[in-house]
Design an enzyme around this catalytic site. Sequence first.
Site, PDB file in Angstrom:
ATOM      1  N   GLU A 256      -9.674   5.825 159.716  1.00  0.00           N
ATOM      2  CA  GLU A 256     -10.716   5.372 158.782  1.00  0.00           C
ATOM      3  C   GLU A 256     -12.018   5.431 159.559  1.00  0.00           C
ATOM      4  O   GLU A 256     -12.312   4.548 160.364  1.00  0.00           O
ATOM      5  CB  GLU A 256     -10.443   3.934 158.329  1.00  0.00           C
ATOM      6  CG  GLU A 256      -9.199   3.746 157.497  1.00  0.00           C
ATOM      7  CD  GLU A 256      -9.268   4.404 156.141  1.00  0.00           C
ATOM      8  OE1 GLU A 256     -10.381   4.728 155.687  1.00  0.00           O
ATOM      9  OE2 GLU A 256      -8.204   4.609 155.545  1.00  0.00           O
ATOM     10  N   CYS A 290     -19.090   0.900 156.212  1.00  0.00           N
ATOM     11  CA  CYS A 290     -18.712   2.319 156.256  1.00  0.00           C
ATOM     12  C   CYS A 290     -18.902   2.968 154.888  1.00  0.00           C
ATOM     13  O   CYS A 290     -19.233   4.142 154.799  1.00  0.00           O
ATOM     14  CB  CYS A 290     -17.292   2.495 156.767  1.00  0.00           C
ATOM     15  SG  CYS A 290     -16.057   1.593 155.853  1.00  0.00           S
TER      16      CYS A 290
HETATM   17  P1  NDP Z   1     -15.856   2.503 168.034  1.00  0.00           P
HETATM   18  O1  NDP Z   1     -15.362   3.555 167.131  1.00  0.00           O
HETATM   19  O2  NDP Z   1     -16.262   2.878 169.413  1.00  0.00           O
HETATM   20  O3  NDP Z   1     -14.772   1.320 168.165  1.00  0.00           O
HETATM   21  C1  NDP Z   1     -13.845   0.983 167.148  1.00  0.00           C
HETATM   22  C2  NDP Z   1     -12.644   0.313 167.794  1.00  0.00           C
HETATM   23  O4  NDP Z   1     -12.017   1.205 168.704  1.00  0.00           O
HETATM   24  C3  NDP Z   1     -12.994  -0.920 168.619  1.00  0.00           C
HETATM   25  O5  NDP Z   1     -11.977  -1.877 168.487  1.00  0.00           O
HETATM   26  C4  NDP Z   1     -13.042  -0.361 170.018  1.00  0.00           C
HETATM   27  O6  NDP Z   1     -12.854  -1.311 171.002  1.00  0.00           O
HETATM   28  C5  NDP Z   1     -11.889   0.610 169.996  1.00  0.00           C
HETATM   29  N1  NDP Z   1     -11.963   1.639 171.035  1.00  0.00           N
HETATM   30  C6  NDP Z   1     -13.057   2.093 171.699  1.00  0.00           C
HETATM   31  N2  NDP Z   1     -12.722   3.088 172.546  1.00  0.00           N
HETATM   32  C7  NDP Z   1     -11.380   3.274 172.411  1.00  0.00           C
HETATM   33  C8  NDP Z   1     -10.438   4.158 173.016  1.00  0.00           C
HETATM   34  N3  NDP Z   1     -10.813   5.064 173.911  1.00  0.00           N
HETATM   35  N4  NDP Z   1      -9.161   4.081 172.649  1.00  0.00           N
HETATM   36  C9  NDP Z   1      -8.762   3.180 171.718  1.00  0.00           C
HETATM   37  N5  NDP Z   1      -9.595   2.315 171.125  1.00  0.00           N
HETATM   38  C10 NDP Z   1     -10.904   2.362 171.451  1.00  0.00           C
HETATM   39  O7  NDP Z   1     -17.016   1.785 167.286  1.00  0.00           O
HETATM   40  P2  NDP Z   1     -18.163   0.880 167.820  1.00  0.00           P
HETATM   41  O8  NDP Z   1     -17.755  -0.500 167.525  1.00  0.00           O
HETATM   42  O9  NDP Z   1     -18.560   1.196 169.235  1.00  0.00           O
HETATM   43  O10 NDP Z   1     -19.337   1.384 166.862  1.00  0.00           O
HETATM   44  C11 NDP Z   1     -19.901   2.676 167.087  1.00  0.00           C
HETATM   45  C12 NDP Z   1     -20.270   3.324 165.782  1.00  0.00           C
HETATM   46  O11 NDP Z   1     -19.128   3.469 164.970  1.00  0.00           O
HETATM   47  C13 NDP Z   1     -21.207   2.505 164.939  1.00  0.00           C
HETATM   48  O12 NDP Z   1     -22.489   2.792 165.331  1.00  0.00           O
HETATM   49  C14 NDP Z   1     -20.911   2.952 163.550  1.00  0.00           C
HETATM   50  O13 NDP Z   1     -21.690   4.074 163.241  1.00  0.00           O
HETATM   51  C15 NDP Z   1     -19.457   3.370 163.613  1.00  0.00           C
HETATM   52  N6  NDP Z   1     -18.548   2.373 163.029  1.00  0.00           N
HETATM   53  C16 NDP Z   1     -17.989   2.677 161.854  1.00  0.00           C
HETATM   54  C17 NDP Z   1     -17.159   1.777 161.248  1.00  0.00           C
HETATM   55  C18 NDP Z   1     -16.543   2.093 159.940  1.00  0.00           C
HETATM   56  O14 NDP Z   1     -16.115   1.186 159.247  1.00  0.00           O
HETATM   57  N7  NDP Z   1     -16.455   3.352 159.571  1.00  0.00           N
HETATM   58  C19 NDP Z   1     -16.858   0.469 161.825  1.00  0.00           C
HETATM   59  C20 NDP Z   1     -17.470   0.259 163.104  1.00  0.00           C
HETATM   60  C21 NDP Z   1     -18.281   1.192 163.674  1.00  0.00           C
HETATM   61  P3  NDP Z   1     -14.143  -1.995 171.658  1.00  0.00           P
HETATM   62  O15 NDP Z   1     -14.888  -2.654 170.557  1.00  0.00           O
HETATM   63  O16 NDP Z   1     -13.551  -2.964 172.585  1.00  0.00           O
HETATM   64  O17 NDP Z   1     -14.922  -0.893 172.304  1.00  0.00           O
END
Ligand code: NDP
Length: 517
Positions: A256, A290
């Site tokens: 997602e 999102c």
């Molecule tokens: P990420 O995609 O980086 O993180 C989402 C989840 O994945 C978090 O729980 C994160 O952990 C985890 N994660 C990060 N790196 C890894 C890895 N290598 N392997 C497994 N899990 C991992 O999103 P961010 O929170 O950094 O946000 C960045 C951008 O993503 C935002 O600017 C936005 O544009 C988008 N976003 C989109 C969402 C949606 O609903 N479509 C929701 C959130 C963000 P941790 O937080 O500990 O890094």
Amino acid sequence: MSLAEEIDTVTRESAGSVDRHATSRTFDSTDPATGAVVGVFPVHDAEAVDATVGQARDAATAWAALGFDGRRQRLDAYRGYLARRLHELADLVHRENGKPHADAILEISLAVDHLAWAAGHARKALGPRRVRAGMLAANHAAYLEYQPLGVVGVIGPWNYPVFTPMGSIAYALAAGNAVVFKPSEYTPAIGAWLAAAWRAAVPDAADAFQVVTGFGDTGAALCRAGVGKIAFTGSAATGRKVMATCAEPLTPVLMELGGKDAMIVDDDADVVAAADAAVWGAMSNGGQTCIGVERVYATEAVYDRFVAEVTAQVRSLRPGSDDEATYGPMTMPSQIEVVNRHVEDATGKGARVITGGTDDDAFPGEGYVAPTVLLDVPEDAAAIREETFGPTLTITRVRDAEEALRLTNDTSYGLAGSIFSGSKAKALDLARRMRSGMTSINSVLTFASVPALPFGGVGDSGFGRIHGEDGLKEFTRAKAITRQRFALPTNLMSFRRPADAADQLARVVGMLHGRHR
Ligand code: NDP
């Protein structure tokens, strides 16, 4: 003591209600409005994640053995528990994520409704059924059922820290899986609260839903821990990394990812209603949604009225952390730079800022972004092509709805979208041709509140579905069984079949199917 109070009393030594394992590292979760520490959580390493998944694997067997009715009873107890403590959880969501208390209540209510639907519909969607065996196996009975995968790993985001992960957690549990949830590093207290609530409400299956906390490495360890599936919500960039990690143990993934959703406002639309929906869809939750509205394509016939109405409505918005605020601070501080870059890139390419912007007087202070509406943004600007994830909206004038649809679809993303139109037939036609997983007509985001409807995207917005029957099936594997009811005089799948059996079959197939051209 309430669960939230327990989390408040967490110390670096205890690391709260989350099992610390042998990990010594901790991290703080903070209130994005004040910077106050909300909780201290362990940074779980691979060993801790493996141990948690091991416990969940044991629990999964007993959880699956409870059957649909046993699981429904416990999932109902869980939703009852959440509903009774709605304000307590909403307060925690307000403190850790920053959104207004009222928005947190809306989010939790939606999650509770999905829990009820998933628990109530799992048997119908997944339970054993007989299917027609067909001509070639007419002497057999054929059975289909959808079996759980074992342990499902859920990697969640911070923007809807209850509703979004619950779209995977509730459906995976209802399908008979145990769940290990890794919340975002920005919202671990909410994840810990949800797991502690599970333990309290469902003590006889406490390990069926557990939490691990930490950063990206903890999520990566979950991908390598031998789970039956990873359900990931986050950015497309991290989604690619998660898929690469999951490729090592051949763990299937549900993605997602982000969106760049557009609203189409057609000639005969209710302009005031469309503006109201666009402002809510773009600015609520500080635009950190999102399926939020990031772009609007309004036809020439309505453009001026629509812009005037949006401008008037946006001027009444007031970000802040108090009860009257319309939205809160940015949950992830680094997102502010992304939003500013998109606004500056757009204005550098000739766009006009009609409200907000990076130097707006109404800018509520550090950690906030003013509600920003941009006109005349070129289609190659970042504000049109990349996920902004902030309280911004671009409005573009188009000739007609066909041009609006072409521009709407001209993106690598394809999560959702909306159409405002006075014609049911035209709106449905546009909705079907919109390249996205979900479209709402004359409203925004509504599909997310209909539990029977699947939720997910196409292209860079990911694949797989949560919610609805598809969402239940996503956390299962189809199991096919046949049982021979009686033997036929001629068994075609035997070396002892008569020499002319295949010719006779060819004649029958010719008679049955050969006439079709
Ligand atoms: P990420 O995609 O980086 O993180 C989402 C989840 O994945 C978090 O729980 C994160 O952990 C985890 N994660 C990060 N790196 C890894 C890895 N290598 N392997 C497994 N899990 C991992 O999103 P961010 O929170 O950094 O946000 C960045 C951008 O993503 C935002 O600017 C936005 O544009 C988008 N976003 C989109 C969402 C949606 O609903 N479509 C929701 C959130 C963000 P941790 O937080 O500990 O890094």
